[in-house]
Design a protein around this motif. Structure first.
Motif, PDB file in Angstrom:
ATOM      1  N   ASP A   1       0.827  -1.216   0.000  1.00 47.88           N
ATOM      2  CA  ASP A   1       0.000   0.000   0.000  1.00 47.88           C
ATOM      3  C   ASP A   1       0.860   1.265   0.000  1.00 47.88           C
ATOM      4  O   ASP A   1       0.549   2.230  -0.688  1.00 47.88           O
ATOM      5  CB  ASP A   1      -0.936   0.018   1.208  1.00 47.88           C
ATOM      6  N   ALA A   2       1.947   1.257   0.788  1.00 49.35           N
ATOM      7  CA  ALA A   2       2.824   2.438   0.841  1.00 49.35           C
ATOM      8  C   ALA A   2       3.446   2.707  -0.526  1.00 49.35           C
ATOM      9  O   ALA A   2       3.587   3.864  -0.930  1.00 49.35           O
ATOM     10  CB  ALA A   2       3.909   2.244   1.898  1.00 49.35           C
ATOM     11  N   ASP A   3       3.808   1.658  -1.265  1.00 54.31           N
ATOM     12  CA  ASP A   3       4.378   1.832  -2.598  1.00 54.31           C
ATOM     13  C   ASP A   3       3.342   2.389  -3.568  1.00 54.31           C
ATOM     14  O   ASP A   3       3.646   3.248  -4.387  1.00 54.31           O
ATOM     15  CB  ASP A   3       4.925   0.512  -3.137  1.00 54.31           C
ATOM     16  N   ILE A   4       2.133   1.893  -3.462  1.00 52.87           N
ATOM     17  CA  ILE A   4       1.047   2.372  -4.327  1.00 52.87           C
ATOM     18  C   ILE A   4       0.759   3.843  -4.030  1.00 52.87           C
ATOM     19  O   ILE A   4       0.597   4.656  -4.938  1.00 52.87           O
ATOM     20  CB  ILE A   4      -0.216   1.500  -4.167  1.00 52.87           C
ATOM     21  N   ARG A   5       0.718   4.186  -2.756  1.00 53.91           N
ATOM     22  CA  ARG A   5       0.482   5.577  -2.352  1.00 53.91           C
ATOM     23  C   ARG A   5       1.599   6.476  -2.877  1.00 53.91           C
ATOM     24  O   ARG A   5       1.345   7.548  -3.433  1.00 53.91           O
ATOM     25  CB  ARG A   5       0.380   5.673  -0.833  1.00 53.91           C
ATOM     26  N   GLN A   6       2.848   6.033  -2.732  1.00 57.77           N
ATOM     27  CA  GLN A   6       3.982   6.824  -3.215  1.00 57.77           C
ATOM     28  C   GLN A   6       3.917   6.976  -4.735  1.00 57.77           C
ATOM     29  O   GLN A   6       4.164   8.061  -5.264  1.00 57.77           O
ATOM     30  CB  GLN A   6       5.310   6.186  -2.804  1.00 57.77           C
TER      31      GLN A   6
ATOM     32  N   GLY B   1       1.255   6.958  -6.572  1.00 52.86           N
ATOM     33  CA  GLY B   1       0.190   7.919  -6.833  1.00 52.86           C
ATOM     34  C   GLY B   1       0.644   9.347  -6.606  1.00 52.86           C
ATOM     35  O   GLY B   1       0.354  10.241  -7.414  1.00 52.86           O
ATOM     36  N   ASP B   2       1.380   9.565  -5.520  1.00 60.13           N
ATOM     37  CA  ASP B   2       1.890  10.903  -5.235  1.00 60.13           C
ATOM     38  C   ASP B   2       2.861  11.372  -6.323  1.00 60.13           C
ATOM     39  O   ASP B   2       2.804  12.522  -6.772  1.00 60.13           O
ATOM     40  CB  ASP B   2       2.598  10.937  -3.873  1.00 60.13           C
TER      41      ASP B   2
END
Length: 150
Positions: free
Chosen positions: A122-127, A129-130
């Motif tokens: 999830d953290a990789d996906i969020r990053q 996206g950012d």
């Protein structure tokens, strides 16, 4: 920034976008709509009722949006009419058939995203996206206020 790295990343981004669209089109085929048609219907259901707003939401031009609207109107999924306060304005609304179909479109987008991101945290996906949001901001033409500087 290294040019080869930027080109590779842009190419991968383009490949992901094509894969995403193809996957969405496959998932939506039984419902007889394309990914772009589904996106228009979902945005319409969420309150964007003018063709201009829908064009912006879909990232397409007005001619492309008009073609989408024509196809969806032919499928009896939406209808267009003149605005009540401004007769020049075109207002879109879902038909009963479109209202019944739209909730079944959303899961295809979630399933396709889950397939694309698969094993990523999830953290990789969020990053990601950012970073993509920043890249899109970089790709926007500079806004001018009409005043001359200098």
């Amino acid at each position: 920034m290294e040019n080869a790295t930027a080109l590779r990343t842009a190419s991968l981004l383009h490949d992901c976008a094509r894969k995403l669209t193809r996957s969405l089109d496959r998932q939506l085929a039984p419902l007889e709509v394309t990914a772009q048609q589904a996106a228009l219907l979902i945005n319409l259901a969420n309150g964007a009722t003018s063709p201009k707003r829908l064009a912006v939401a879909l990232g397409t031009d007005t001619a492309g949006t008009t073609r989408l609207i024509d196809r969806l109107e032919a499928k009896n999924l939406l209808r267009r009419h003149r605005g009540t306060t401004d007769r020049r304005a075109v207002v879109l609304e879902l038909t009963d058939t479109g209202r019944r179909l739209t909730p079944s479109l959303v899961p295809a987008f979630g399933a396709t995203a889950a397939d694309l991101f698969g094993t990523l945290a999830d953290a990789d996906i969020r990053q990601m996206g950012d970073l993509l949001a920043r890249a899109l901001t970089n790709a926007e033409p500079p806004h001018t206020d009409g005043s001359a500087n200098g």
